[in-house]
Design a protein around this motif. Structure first.
Motif, short mmCIF file in Angstrom:
data_model
loop_
_atom_site.label_atom_id
_atom_site.label_comp_id
_atom_site.label_asym_id
_atom_site.label_seq_id
_atom_site.Cartn_x
_atom_site.Cartn_y
_atom_site.Cartn_z
N PRO A 2 0.70 -1.18 0.19
CA PRO A 2 0.02 0.16 -0.13
C PRO A 2 0.81 1.38 -0.06
O PRO A 2 1.91 1.25 0.57
CB PRO A 2 -0.89 -0.04 1.48
N CYS A 3 0.39 2.42 -0.66
CA CYS A 3 0.94 3.59 -0.65
C CYS A 3 -0.08 4.81 -0.07
O CYS A 3 -1.22 4.34 -0.14
CB CYS A 3 1.34 4.02 -2.06
N TRP A 4 0.49 5.82 0.33
CA TRP A 4 -0.59 6.76 1.07
C TRP A 4 0.13 8.11 0.57
O TRP A 4 1.08 8.46 0.09
CB TRP A 4 0.00 6.60 2.46
N PRO A 136 -5.32 6.71 1.25
CA PRO A 136 -4.52 5.81 0.61
C PRO A 136 -4.37 6.24 -0.86
O PRO A 136 -5.39 7.00 -1.42
CB PRO A 136 -5.69 4.44 0.52
N ASP A 138 -3.74 4.34 -4.61
CA ASP A 138 -3.34 2.93 -5.45
C ASP A 138 -2.34 3.06 -6.31
O ASP A 138 -1.60 4.29 -6.64
CB ASP A 138 -4.90 2.97 -5.90
N ALA A 139 -1.91 2.24 -6.83
CA ALA A 139 -0.46 1.86 -7.65
C ALA A 139 -0.87 2.59 -8.67
O ALA A 139 0.15 3.37 -9.02
CB ALA A 139 -0.32 0.35 -7.76
N GLN A 141 -2.52 5.51 -9.29
CA GLN A 141 -2.49 6.87 -8.88
C GLN A 141 -0.96 7.18 -8.55
O GLN A 141 -0.53 8.36 -8.92
CB GLN A 141 -3.17 7.11 -7.70
N TRP A 142 0.05 6.11 -7.72
CA TRP A 142 1.15 6.61 -7.41
C TRP A 142 1.88 6.67 -8.53
O TRP A 142 2.67 7.78 -8.64
CB TRP A 142 1.53 5.27 -6.62
#
Length: 149
Positions: A2-4, A136, A138-139, A141-142
């Motif tokens: 997960p990314c934030w 959060p 998502d991948a 968006q990251w």
């Protein structure tokens, strides 16, 4: 993994402050949904460091979570702006965690640019009225944000 995204007012803590400090406690979150996101974070996860409530808001860099969340000591400190008179050592509803700087972007990715990116249309940050300080990412968006650098 997960990314934030986590927001901070740069007058209080900027990405450059975090780089200078090496590591620090991320505390003072007083929204239950944001607090729950803090509690979901694990060591090693990355977050975008967003400068908020300033003349030019935007993503300023990347940080890393160093350890899982723990009770926020600022809630118990009467001298802290984040003091919560209802909190106690036995019953502290707030959480904090330790973070470190990974990267300071050469250029801030400003909010107007983030809003203009179609791949970020579902990111709560770009929606009018979104005030959540932790969210959060998502991948996809990251990767979309990284592509804007």
């Amino acid at each position: 993994m997960p990314c934030w995204l986590m927001k901070s007012e740069p007058d209080e803590l900027s990405i450059k402050d975090l780089r200078r400090l090496g590591r620090t406690r991320w505390d003072g979150v007083r929204n239950y949904q944001a607090r729950n996101f803090l509690r979901a974070m694990q060591a090693g996860e990355l977050f975008f460091f967003y400068h908020s409530s300033c003349p030019r808001p935007g993503i300023a860099g990347v940080g890393r979570i160093l350890a899982p969340a723990y009770p926020d000591p600022s809630a118990l400190d009467p001298q802290s702006p984040y003091f919560d008179p209802k909190a106690s050592a036995a019953r502290n509803p707030w959480s904090a965690l330790d973070v470190e700087c990974v990267e300071v972007f050469d250029e801030l990715i400003g909010l107007p640019r983030l809003k203009a990116c179609a791949a970020l249309a579902e990111l709560p940050l770009v929606h009018k009225g979104s005030r959540l300080s932790v969210m959060p990412v998502d991948a996809a968006q990251w990767q979309a944000v990284l592509a804007l650098r």
